[in-house]
Scaffold this active site. Structure first.
Site, PDB file in Angstrom:
ATOM      1  N   GLU A 165       0.805  -1.231   0.000  1.00 48.68           N
ATOM      2  CA  GLU A 165       0.000   0.000   0.000  1.00 48.68           C
ATOM      3  C   GLU A 165       0.835   1.277   0.000  1.00 48.68           C
ATOM      4  O   GLU A 165       0.670   2.140   0.873  1.00 48.68           O
ATOM      5  CB  GLU A 165      -0.981   0.004   1.184  1.00 48.68           C
ATOM      6  CG  GLU A 165      -2.012  -1.098   1.079  1.00 48.68           C
ATOM      7  CD  GLU A 165      -3.188  -0.935   2.034  1.00 48.68           C
ATOM      8  OE1 GLU A 165      -3.179  -0.043   2.897  1.00 48.68           O
ATOM      9  OE2 GLU A 165      -4.144  -1.724   1.901  1.00 48.68           O
ATOM     10  N   GLU A 370      -5.307  -8.591   0.041  1.00 42.39           N
ATOM     11  CA  GLU A 370      -6.113  -8.301   1.239  1.00 42.39           C
ATOM     12  C   GLU A 370      -7.553  -8.043   0.809  1.00 42.39           C
ATOM     13  O   GLU A 370      -7.791  -7.461  -0.251  1.00 42.39           O
ATOM     14  CB  GLU A 370      -5.617  -7.060   2.001  1.00 42.39           C
ATOM     15  CG  GLU A 370      -4.328  -7.256   2.748  1.00 42.39           C
ATOM     16  CD  GLU A 370      -3.860  -6.021   3.512  1.00 42.39           C
ATOM     17  OE1 GLU A 370      -4.704  -5.237   3.993  1.00 42.39           O
ATOM     18  OE2 GLU A 370      -2.633  -5.852   3.597  1.00 42.39           O
TER      19      GLU A 370
HETATM   20  C1  BG6 Z   1      -4.612  -2.343   4.908  1.00 44.59           C
HETATM   21  C2  BG6 Z   1      -3.257  -2.685   5.478  1.00 44.59           C
HETATM   22  O1  BG6 Z   1      -4.690  -0.966   4.751  1.00 44.59           O
HETATM   23  O2  BG6 Z   1      -5.743  -2.644   5.643  1.00 44.59           O
HETATM   24  C3  BG6 Z   1      -3.263  -3.554   6.699  1.00 44.59           C
HETATM   25  O3  BG6 Z   1      -2.415  -3.221   4.499  1.00 44.59           O
HETATM   26  C4  BG6 Z   1      -4.441  -3.181   7.570  1.00 44.59           C
HETATM   27  O4  BG6 Z   1      -2.036  -3.409   7.359  1.00 44.59           O
HETATM   28  C5  BG6 Z   1      -5.710  -3.459   6.789  1.00 44.59           C
HETATM   29  O5  BG6 Z   1      -4.471  -3.791   8.816  1.00 44.59           O
HETATM   30  C6  BG6 Z   1      -6.971  -3.171   7.572  1.00 44.59           C
HETATM   31  O6  BG6 Z   1      -6.927  -1.863   8.018  1.00 44.59           O
HETATM   32  P1  BG6 Z   1      -7.121  -1.479   9.541  1.00 44.59           P
HETATM   33  O7  BG6 Z   1      -6.895  -0.017   9.599  1.00 44.59           O
HETATM   34  O8  BG6 Z   1      -8.502  -1.896   9.881  1.00 44.59           O
HETATM   35  O9  BG6 Z   1      -6.096  -2.255  10.289  1.00 44.59           O
END
Ligand code: BG6
Length: 472
Positions: A165, A370
């Protein structure tokens, strides 16, 4: 599209899930590890520290065994830069190498493909002290770190992701705890995009080095892609959506794939006196790099409308909450979408639109690195977690993934966030994502025991049937 003929998931489709080192490992001062920017940042109030997290550093064998029980074909995890190089460069810490050798070997014992993220939000603090990504030397620091990893693990790791990201580091770095702005900076946008430029060059050089050192390996970027919708068919809104799409999404992929700055972004930077300076050789380095695939994180789409220069916009955005830049675009709550308990919009159809758009622009195989639902989970007295809301979220997204495959999009795999509960970027461990529940809280009380959530059993069936049976 009627999609009369639904195509199956490819035979060797990589089903699995993801984590990142600083959010899951804990043990952040163990076995010679140096501090990263995450270890020294000021924690958001009421959130767990990063000292323990899920204690994956000590319990990875148990965790990978649970992933194998679910039938994982791939495990996406990141390597903490400061375990291998406690000061970011200089001496290598053998204990760090040994640790990741063990993690990789454990995956391989279970026939789980390791998918390694080289950098996931955890710049070494020692390098932050030397100017972080502002310093043109940061390109060399990263390439050196890449070389250490390719030498140590390249005989077994076939799939690499460069920078997780990068677009979020650039757009919402302060929320994630990563952006370092040197004192006395007057044009913050220019400084931010200069850092961004260094990351782009570092990524390009690391991709070339990977191909040189490991001819059989595959490497790609891992941005967070949220297709941007226009709030209406008003032409001004459509132009604003194009601008935010370019700034949020295409800048990163146009550069990774074609080695050039997106023209809309370049114009936006010119408008703001924020174009980055190229060092000699940067243009060639960017042009010479070619990813083998695209990894991308998807949580939701974004929706924007036109903005006028005197708009007063809410700066408190995170990765998925719509933001704005006066005069360019302004976030708009999409009335057709539901939200998670943490305020992120849920858009499975947008997932399909995202994949279609990316594939038509770049024509490279893609893997979802993700996707997932952050939610409060409850551990019942008899050790169960009934997370049917998570199953529902994932079902809807996998349905759209298959439709995208039927649309002709080349998909290699699906790694939702996250394999196991871990600490969120800024909302603590109460915002859970995992298939595996970890008994801990933001107050860091609990046994750290692991429990299989209902989604664990459901995902096991999905994998066993190669996505044919996603029913609950
Ligand atoms: C992404 C990241 O932005 O989303 C992760 O790559 C992150 O590191 C995931 O944990 C979920 O976001 P958050 O803010 O809910 O942890």
């Amino acid at each position: 599209m009627l999609n009369k003929y639904l195509k199956p998931f490819p035979e060797n489709f990589l089903w699995g899930a993801s984590t990142s080192a600083y959010q899951v490992e804990g043990a952040n001062a163990t076995d010679g590890k140096g501090p990263s920017c995450q270890d020294v940042k000021e924690l958001p109030a009421g959130t767990a520290s990063l000292d323990i997290c899920a204690d994956h550093y000590h319990r990875y064998k148990e965790d990978i065994a649970l992933m194998a029980e679910m039938g994982f074909k791939v495990y996406r995890f990141s390597i903490a830069w400061t375990r291998l190089l406690p000061n970011g460069d200089g001496e290598v810490n053998q204990k760090g190498i040994d640790h990741y050798n063990d993690v990789i070997n454990t995956c391989i014992e279970y026939n789980i493909e390791p998918l390694v993220t080289m950098f996931h939000f955890d710049m070494p603090d020692a390098l932050d002290q030397r100017g972080s990504w502002s310093n043109p030397d940061s390109v060399g620091w990263f390439v050196n770190f890449a070389k250490v990893m390719f030498e140590a693990f390249g005989d077994r790791v076939k799939y690499w992701l460069t920078i997780n990201e990068q677009n979020m580091l650039t757009l919402v770095g302060p929320i994630i705890g990563t952006l370092r702005i040197p004192e006395g900076t007057t044009n913050i946008l220019k400084e931010t995009y200069q850092q961004n430029h260094h990351m782009l060059v570092a990524q390009a050089k690391a991709m070339c080095l990977c191909h040189e050192m490991l001819p059989n390996a595959k490497i790609g970027p891992a941005p967070n892609i949220s297709l941007v919708y226009a709030a209406s068919c008003r032409p001004e809104d459509v132009l604003a959506a194009q601008e935010y799409n370019a700034i949020r999404n295409w800048l990163y992929l146009d550069m990774a794939v074609y080695g050039v700055y997106n023209n809309l972004v370049w114009t936006y930077l010119e408008d703001n006196d924020a174009t980055p300076t190229f060092a000699p050789g940067d243009a060639e380095a960017l042009k010479n790099a070619h990813p083998d695939f695209i990894g991308f994180n998807y949580y939701s789409t974004a929706t924007v409308q036109a903005s006028s220069p005197d708009d007063d916009l809410d700066p408190g955005a995170d990765q998925q909450t719509a933001r704005g830049e006066a005069g360019y675009y302004k976030g708009y709550a999409n009335p057709y979408l539901m939200k998670t308990e943490f305020g992120w919009e849920i858009d499975p159809l947008g997932f399909r639109a995202n994949m279609r758009e990316m594939y038509s622009r770049y024509r490279l195989p893609m893997i979802v690195t993700e996707n997932g639902l952050g939610a409060y989970d409850t551990l019942t007295e008899d050790g169960k977690i009934h997370d049917n809301y998570r199953i529902k979220y994932l079902q809807e997204h996998i349905k759209q993934l298959r439709l995208a495959i039927s649309d002709g999009v080349e998909m290699m795999g699906y790694c939702p966030w996250s394999a196991i509960d871990l600490v969120s970027t800024h909302e603590g461990i109460r915002k859970r994502y995992g298939f595996i529940y970890v008994d801990t809280t933001d107050e860091e009380t609990g046994s750290l025991d692991r429990y299989r959530k209902d989604s664990f059993y459901w995902y096991k069936k999905v994998i066993a049937t190669n996505g044919e049976d996603i029913s609950d």
